[in-house]
Design an enzyme around this catalytic site. Structure first.
Site, PDB file in Angstrom:
ATOM      1  N   SER A  71       0.938  -0.763   0.346  1.00  0.00           N
ATOM      2  CA  SER A  71       0.045   0.266  -0.154  1.00  0.00           C
ATOM      3  C   SER A  71       0.285   1.629  -0.386  1.00  0.00           C
ATOM      4  O   SER A  71      -0.076   2.833   0.118  1.00  0.00           O
ATOM      5  CB  SER A  71      -1.046   0.206   1.083  1.00  0.00           C
ATOM      6  OG  SER A  71      -1.842  -0.547   0.610  1.00  0.00           O
ATOM      7  N   ASN A 111      -8.815  -0.561  -0.281  1.00  0.00           N
ATOM      8  CA  ASN A 111      -8.747  -0.911  -0.951  1.00  0.00           C
ATOM      9  C   ASN A 111      -9.365  -0.458  -2.155  1.00  0.00           C
ATOM     10  O   ASN A 111      -9.077   0.583  -3.431  1.00  0.00           O
ATOM     11  CB  ASN A 111      -7.912  -2.275  -1.846  1.00  0.00           C
ATOM     12  CG  ASN A 111      -6.662  -2.333  -0.393  1.00  0.00           C
ATOM     13  OD1 ASN A 111      -5.671  -1.334  -0.448  1.00  0.00           O
ATOM     14  ND2 ASN A 111      -6.618  -3.480   0.064  1.00  0.00           N
TER      15      ASN A 111
END
Length: 376
Positions: free
Chosen positions: A89, A188
């Site tokens: 991430s 996400n």
């Protein structure tokens, strides 16, 4: 700071686990073993993390690297600062920087609804894309529920890749968790949608846009946003593992290959410790987006003393002041980079992501030590 959206609770596939006796490891410093607080914090982190761990840190005067454990199981091979790994991430900061460049160019507005750019994409199941703005997506405040792309492995295309639109549609099957702007939920799905926004506005695939706008201009020669279908790690590389630690034993097996398009703009980038320090340093110093965009990026949502801005986190340091960066977790790796505005930087990685009891506290302590050691 670790968010629920990063806590990937499974790894792809199954493999036989190797059982190896845990042995004491010594941190190796370059050029000199003169960072005792960071070295001890690294040992503590690695003892609860993967087969190996490393930190690359420094300031405007120079950089140094400490490594503990091994980059390859059943060998003694310290992780090096120029070796490649999947950053998870931390990709979101690259994606956010690209969106902010489009804001600078007048092609995107932070407070315009996503439906203006991608009509009909964020809709159904209680979602209304006319009320969710680009800023909401960047800051995880649009009310979109947390989503783990690993839950959608079965949505693979015939060529082995994944379509962002398909993954977004799957993610939106989870009902909204709040009204737009009312709360923070790390998801996400937000960044998969932002990847689609980049593609729509630029007319190029997201991996190409991020490469041309961010990676190449900054000279990040160790950084790659892989195209769909490219599962390779550039050499030299640190292999990723999954497994567990039980008392004095650990159980590791290599992570099976997966297509990076499964994570796309939310987590597909490959980089090195050196490049990550350079990227976050350049971004924080104002060399990637305009001062106005940088100011917008730093308007954080308070999260119990820390904060989340536009693709960036802010944390307080024990030595005073604050640091900016992001963490990441994908199968095989747990990573984080933090930098300060006076030029200090610290990038950390370990070559396993433990779904049970990931060493997040030890990671925070290590980064703080690397950024604060030697300061009054």
């Amino acid at each position: 700071m670790k968010h629920n959206g990063n806590r990937l609770s499974a790894v792809i596939g199954a493999a036989a686990a190797a059982v190896v006796m845990l042995t004491t490891t010594t941190a190796h410093a370059t050029p000199a073993d003169d960072h005792p607080a960071t070295r001890e914090a690294l040992k503590t982190f690695q003892a609860a993390a993967g087969p190996g761990a490393a930190v690359h840190a420094g300031d405007s005067a120079g950089s140094w690297t400490l490594s503990a454990g091994t980059g390859t199981i059943n060998t003694t091979k310290p992780i090096q600062s120029d070796e490649h790994f999947r950053i998870g991430s931390q990709t979101k900061t690259f994606t956010a920087a690209t969106v902010l460049q489009l804001v600078d160019e007048g092609k995107v507005s932070l407070d315009t609804s996503i439906d203006t750019y991608l009509p009909g994409i964020v809709t159904g199941n209680g979602y209304d894309g006319t009320r969710i703005t680009v800023r909401h997506l960047l800051q995880h405040t649009g009310g979109i529920a947390a989503y783990d792309p690993l839950a959608s492995i079965a949505l693979v295309e015939p060529d082995g890749t994944y379509k962002p639109a398909t993954l977004v549609k799957e993610g939106l099957k989870r009902a909204p968790v709040s009204a737009p702007g009312a709360g923070f939920t790390y998801s996400n799905t937000n960044y998969l949608i932002l990847g689609m926004l980049i593609e729509k506005v630029t007319g190029t695939q997201v991996h190409e846009a991020v490469t041309r706008r961010i990676i190449e201009p900054l000279g990040l020669t160790g950084t790659v946003f892989p195209a769909p279908g490219d599962r390779t790690l550039p050499a030299p590389a640190v292999g990723g593992y999954h497994g567990a630690r039980i008392g004095p034993f650990y159980f590791w097996s290599p992570v099976l290959s997966y297509d990076p398009s499964l994570f796309s703009a939310a987590g597909a980038v490959v980089s090195t410790l050196e490049d990550l320090g350079t990227f976050y340093g350049a971004l924080t110093a104002g060399r990637v987006v305009s001062p106005a965009a940088l100011a917008e990026r730093e308007k954080v949502r308070d999260l119990n003393g820390a904060g989340y801005g536009l693709g960036i986190t802010k944390v307080a340091l024990s030595c005073g002041g604050e640091a900016w960066g992001h963490n990441g977790a994908v199968p095989g790796y747990l990573t984080e980079t933090m930098v300060t505005k006076d030029g200090r930087h610290a990038a950390v990685m370990t070559n396993a992501y433990l779904a049970t009891n990931p060493p997040l506290r030890q990671l925070t302590t290590l980064l703080d030590a690397a950024l604060c050691e030697g300061r009054p």
